[in-house]
Design an enzyme around this catalytic site. Sequence first.
Site, PDB file in Angstrom:
ATOM      1  N   ARG A 144      -3.205 -11.660   7.532  1.00  0.00           N
ATOM      2  CA  ARG A 144      -3.725 -11.335   6.360  1.00  0.00           C
ATOM      3  C   ARG A 144      -4.230  -9.993   6.690  1.00  0.00           C
ATOM      4  NH1 ARG A 144      -3.908 -11.283   0.995  1.00  0.00           N
ATOM      5  NH2 ARG A 144      -5.887 -11.045   0.125  1.00  0.00           N
ATOM      6  N   SER A 195       3.906  -6.935  -7.937  1.00  0.00           N
ATOM      7  CA  SER A 195       4.595  -7.163  -6.339  1.00  0.00           C
ATOM      8  C   SER A 195       5.150  -8.081  -6.523  1.00  0.00           C
ATOM      9  CB  SER A 195       2.895  -7.550  -5.725  1.00  0.00           C
ATOM     10  OG  SER A 195       3.262  -7.479  -4.194  1.00  0.00           O
ATOM     11  N   ASP A 250       1.224   3.823  -3.921  1.00  0.00           N
ATOM     12  CA  ASP A 250       1.857   2.632  -3.219  1.00  0.00           C
ATOM     13  C   ASP A 250       2.792   3.085  -2.352  1.00  0.00           C
ATOM     14  OD1 ASP A 250       2.870   0.110  -2.741  1.00  0.00           O
ATOM     15  OD2 ASP A 250       3.085  -0.449  -5.086  1.00  0.00           O
ATOM     16  N   HIS A 305      -1.323  -0.092  -3.282  1.00  0.00           N
ATOM     17  CA  HIS A 305      -0.373  -1.265  -3.953  1.00  0.00           C
ATOM     18  C   HIS A 305      -1.547  -1.869  -4.858  1.00  0.00           C
ATOM     19  CE1 HIS A 305       2.728  -4.008  -4.561  1.00  0.00           C
ATOM     20  NE2 HIS A 305       1.760  -5.092  -3.828  1.00  0.00           N
ATOM     21  N   ASP A 306      -2.833  -1.979  -4.356  1.00  0.00           N
ATOM     22  CA  ASP A 306      -3.462  -3.112  -4.841  1.00  0.00           C
ATOM     23  C   ASP A 306      -4.097  -2.464  -6.301  1.00  0.00           C
ATOM     24  OD1 ASP A 306      -3.600  -5.403  -3.826  1.00  0.00           O
ATOM     25  OD2 ASP A 306      -5.435  -5.183  -2.669  1.00  0.00           O
TER      26      ASP A 306
END
Length: 396
Positions: free
Chosen positions: A228, A158, A331, A364-365
Amino acid sequence: MDISASPSIADGPVYTHQTVRLDSGLDLECGVHLAPLEVAYCTYGTLSPARDNAILVCHALTGDQYLAERNPLTGKPGWWSRMVGPGLPIDTDRYFVVCSNVLGGCMGTTGPRSICAETGKAWDSEFPPITMHDIVAAQAKLIDHLGIDRLFAVIGGSMGGMQALTWAADFPDRVFAAMPIATSPFHSAQNIAFNEVSRQAIFADPDWHDGHYRDFGAIPARGLGVARMMAHITYLSEEALSRKFGRRVRHDAATAVPASSSPSLFGEMFEVESYLRHQGSSFVRRFDANSYLTITRAMDYFDLAAEHDGDLANPFRKSQTRFCVVSFSSDWLFPTSQSRLLVRALNRAGANVSFVEIESDRGHDAFLLEEPDFDRTIRGFIAGAAEHAALKAGER
């Protein structure tokens, strides 16, 4: 120059946490001279006598230097403890691993919470704007301090991948291998838009106080929590959300979220709502809003092609770095198409580059989670790079 150190062997590989103070400071791209410069970092493993086995791991937006040991603030394992350690893909029995809190952060490196030498007060929202080049320049000063002329590898996912690319572009003779993961050579309009919504949520919080909230004994917890929550959605995929939560509801909604969160106004709460509220409420206890604003803006400014006459190949034409670019199929924050664009530019620059797209439905994670193919990719790339570097890893 002052150094504080705290070695430990608990809850992970042997590591040392230090903070180095560099009175010479740092010249930022915006023209501000930032002095002194403090960099908080952790090291794992042992630097070889030849000082040629150092791997710099760069953290993402809300990460920190606690890479592979228990985080003293949260009590949780380090954010990449499954990847870094003895016998793991980034093997601390063979390599000297360094991870520093980024410039602008809130875990010990100079940032908005730091004291401005001119005013004697915390910078807060008046902290100068920074770029990815500034972040990497601060890391380079740390690497100089450690007496390392050339890094064996720079690895990051990232925003950490943006740093890895910047290292290869700004210091073409100091990085043997680079692994940018789940990243892009520029921040897209979509990602800038996500960041702007997050920032506006913080600005709208009544406890924002123009960024000087600590003077009022407050933090913009509502706004930062919403920021967040929204960001966390972008880190996942539709498949991951459906599998993890589906449309299930929490029948214990009254106790499913912290008391500080607003109660559901519409009856029972969906599990995904409870999850996001938890992510938001836990985040505000460990991260500073001004740091969030500073670092997201640095990401937004990032565009290697625009800085080099619009040609993404140009920043890498002098680089001798070996690259392995990694993306994940699901992602949508940093999609594979952006990695392919990077790979084509590296090919035009004549760089040694390999590319791997990992099939995963975790979004993405995925780079932070258990993905056997990804683990094998990192292990294989490091081993191959060590062979080409004639690195006698393990001889310390």
